[in-house]
Write a protein that holds these residues in place. Structure first.
Motif, PDB file in Angstrom:
ATOM      1  N   GLU A 105       8.635 -47.589  43.120  1.00 19.72           N
ATOM      2  CA  GLU A 105       9.926 -47.103  42.505  1.00 19.72           C
ATOM      3  C   GLU A 105      10.512 -48.541  42.234  1.00 19.72           C
ATOM      4  N   ARG A 106      11.070 -48.908  41.254  1.00 21.69           N
ATOM      5  CA  ARG A 106      11.813 -50.075  40.763  1.00 21.69           C
ATOM      6  C   ARG A 106      13.106 -49.980  40.008  1.00 21.69           C
ATOM      7  N   TYR A 107      14.093 -50.631  40.223  1.00 21.16           N
ATOM      8  CA  TYR A 107      15.217 -50.506  39.586  1.00 21.16           C
ATOM      9  C   TYR A 107      15.127 -51.220  38.082  1.00 21.16           C
ATOM     10  N   MET A 108      15.360 -50.506  37.130  1.00 20.35           N
ATOM     11  CA  MET A 108      15.255 -50.819  35.652  1.00 20.35           C
ATOM     12  C   MET A 108      16.499 -50.906  34.921  1.00 20.35           C
ATOM     13  N   ASP A 109      16.618 -51.652  33.921  1.00 25.82           N
ATOM     14  CA  ASP A 109      17.959 -51.687  32.932  1.00 25.82           C
ATOM     15  C   ASP A 109      17.453 -50.945  31.673  1.00 25.82           C
ATOM     16  N   ALA A 110      18.262 -49.792  31.770  1.00 25.19           N
ATOM     17  CA  ALA A 110      18.006 -48.836  30.663  1.00 25.19           C
ATOM     18  C   ALA A 110      19.403 -48.778  29.919  1.00 25.19           C
ATOM     19  N   GLY A 111      19.320 -49.348  28.612  1.00 28.75           N
ATOM     20  CA  GLY A 111      20.785 -49.358  27.835  1.00 28.75           C
ATOM     21  C   GLY A 111      22.063 -49.739  28.609  1.00 28.75           C
ATOM     22  N   LYS A 155      22.521 -49.792  31.785  1.00 27.51           N
ATOM     23  CA  LYS A 155      22.604 -49.185  33.100  1.00 27.51           C
ATOM     24  C   LYS A 155      21.446 -49.085  34.014  1.00 27.51           C
ATOM     25  N   VAL A 156      21.598 -49.213  35.080  1.00 28.19           N
ATOM     26  CA  VAL A 156      20.558 -49.914  36.158  1.00 28.19           C
ATOM     27  C   VAL A 156      20.192 -48.443  36.734  1.00 28.19           C
ATOM     28  N   THR A 157      18.937 -47.907  36.676  1.00 22.27           N
ATOM     29  CA  THR A 157      18.514 -46.683  37.359  1.00 22.27           C
ATOM     30  C   THR A 157      16.980 -46.910  38.050  1.00 22.27           C
ATOM     31  N   LEU A 158      16.742 -46.167  39.025  1.00 21.76           N
ATOM     32  CA  LEU A 158      15.771 -46.093  39.748  1.00 21.76           C
ATOM     33  C   LEU A 158      14.450 -45.569  39.211  1.00 21.76           C
ATOM     34  N   GLN A 159      13.525 -46.125  38.768  1.00 23.77           N
ATOM     35  CA  GLN A 159      12.494 -45.397  37.891  1.00 23.77           C
ATOM     36  C   GLN A 159      10.874 -45.762  38.726  1.00 23.77           C
ATOM     37  N   LYS A 160       9.980 -44.801  38.455  1.00 26.09           N
ATOM     38  CA  LYS A 160       8.506 -44.764  39.038  1.00 26.09           C
ATOM     39  C   LYS A 160       8.135 -45.802  38.041  1.00 26.09           C
ATOM     40  N   VAL A 161       7.188 -46.848  38.518  1.00 24.36           N
ATOM     41  CA  VAL A 161       6.724 -47.671  37.437  1.00 24.36           C
ATOM     42  C   VAL A 161       5.037 -47.603  37.956  1.00 24.36           C
ATOM     43  N   PRO A 162       4.240 -47.277  37.096  1.00 22.69           N
ATOM     44  CA  PRO A 162       2.753 -47.081  37.532  1.00 22.69           C
ATOM     45  C   PRO A 162       2.326 -48.588  37.513  1.00 22.69           C
ATOM     46  N   TYR A 163       1.057 -48.774  38.243  1.00 22.59           N
ATOM     47  CA  TYR A 163       0.285 -50.027  38.389  1.00 22.59           C
ATOM     48  C   TYR A 163      -1.135 -49.911  38.793  1.00 22.59           C
ATOM     49  N   LYS A 164      -1.978 -50.517  38.552  1.00 23.08           N
ATOM     50  CA  LYS A 164      -3.478 -50.276  39.081  1.00 23.08           C
ATOM     51  C   LYS A 164      -3.770 -51.366  40.136  1.00 23.08           C
ATOM     52  N   GLU A 165      -4.582 -50.713  41.141  1.00 16.09           N
ATOM     53  CA  GLU A 165      -4.890 -51.493  42.180  1.00 16.09           C
ATOM     54  C   GLU A 165      -6.525 -51.336  42.558  1.00 16.09           C
ATOM     55  N   VAL A 166      -7.173 -52.153  43.132  1.00 17.79           N
ATOM     56  CA  VAL A 166      -8.475 -51.879  43.617  1.00 17.79           C
ATOM     57  C   VAL A 166      -8.643 -51.960  45.031  1.00 17.79           C
ATOM     58  N   LEU A 167      -9.376 -50.851  45.442  1.00 13.95           N
ATOM     59  CA  LEU A 167      -9.497 -50.661  47.099  1.00 13.95           C
ATOM     60  C   LEU A 167     -10.734 -51.090  47.458  1.00 13.95           C
ATOM     61  N   VAL A 168     -11.130 -51.939  48.205  1.00 11.48           N
ATOM     62  CA  VAL A 168     -12.152 -52.470  48.389  1.00 11.48           C
ATOM     63  C   VAL A 168     -12.607 -52.091  49.997  1.00 11.48           C
ATOM     64  N   THR A 169     -13.645 -51.421  50.191  1.00 11.38           N
ATOM     65  CA  THR A 169     -14.017 -50.779  51.594  1.00 11.38           C
ATOM     66  C   THR A 169     -15.189 -51.854  52.234  1.00 11.38           C
TER      67      THR A 169
END
Length: 167
Positions: free
Chosen positions: A54-60, A62-76
């Motif tokens: 969740e990150r605060y993003m400026d949309a027009g 107005k600042v709103t809290l939005q879910k932003v996707p990202y990728k990660e690599v899990l190493v075991t």
């Protein structure tokens, strides 16, 4: 047969260079990563997954809290043997044990290597067979990535050991 560590590292990087990245949430081929080991740690699984934050993003205006996707690599990884202990490594944390770390080199779409990042595996205890993990966050411009294990260096001098813990 004994191979110099530099040759083993070069072979591992060559194998990794030809291994393509898979879609999110899938394990990568471990055949390409079987050389990801040193005297203390052996990589057992590498999985790319998609996460959200969740990150605060400026949309027009107005600042709103939005879910932003990202990728990660899990190493075991699994501990192949108990790492050596001295006063500095016992009380300094995992970052003082460089042989329990793995490094990732990301590449952009042009094939240019970006900055390396190294992460320590998080183990609950340093017992042979214990499983630990670490994660790497993929930046948006990452086309592929390669891993390399940190190899333990020989003793650079003689250290004074005041106390050695027993098993």
């Amino acid at each position: 047969m004994f191979l110099p560590r530099a040759l083993v590292l070069c072979l591992a990087l060559t194998v990794l260079a030809v291994a393509p990245a898979r879609g999110a949430g899938q394990s990568l081929s471990l055949g390409a990563y079987k050389e990801l080991r040193n005297d203390y740690v052996k990589v057992t699984d590498i999985k790319e997954r998609e996460r959200t934050e969740e990150r605060y993003m400026d949309a027009g205006g107005k600042v709103t809290l939005q879910k932003v996707p990202y990728k990660e690599v899990l190493v075991t990884a699994e501990l192949a043997q108990k790492p050596p202990s001295n006063m500095e490594t016992m009380f300094g944390g995992e970052s003082n044990q460089p042989f329990l770390r793995i490094c990732m080199t990301p590449f952009d779409s042009a094939g240019k290597a970006l900055d390396d990042t190294c992460q320590a595996f998080k183990f609950q205890s340093f017992v042979r067979g214990n499983v630990g993990t670490t994660t790497f966050r993929l930046e948006p411009g990452t086309a592929r990535y390669e891993f390399r294990m940190v190899q333990p260096q020989g003793d650079k001098g003689s250290a004074i050991k005041l106390w050695v813990p027993t098993k």
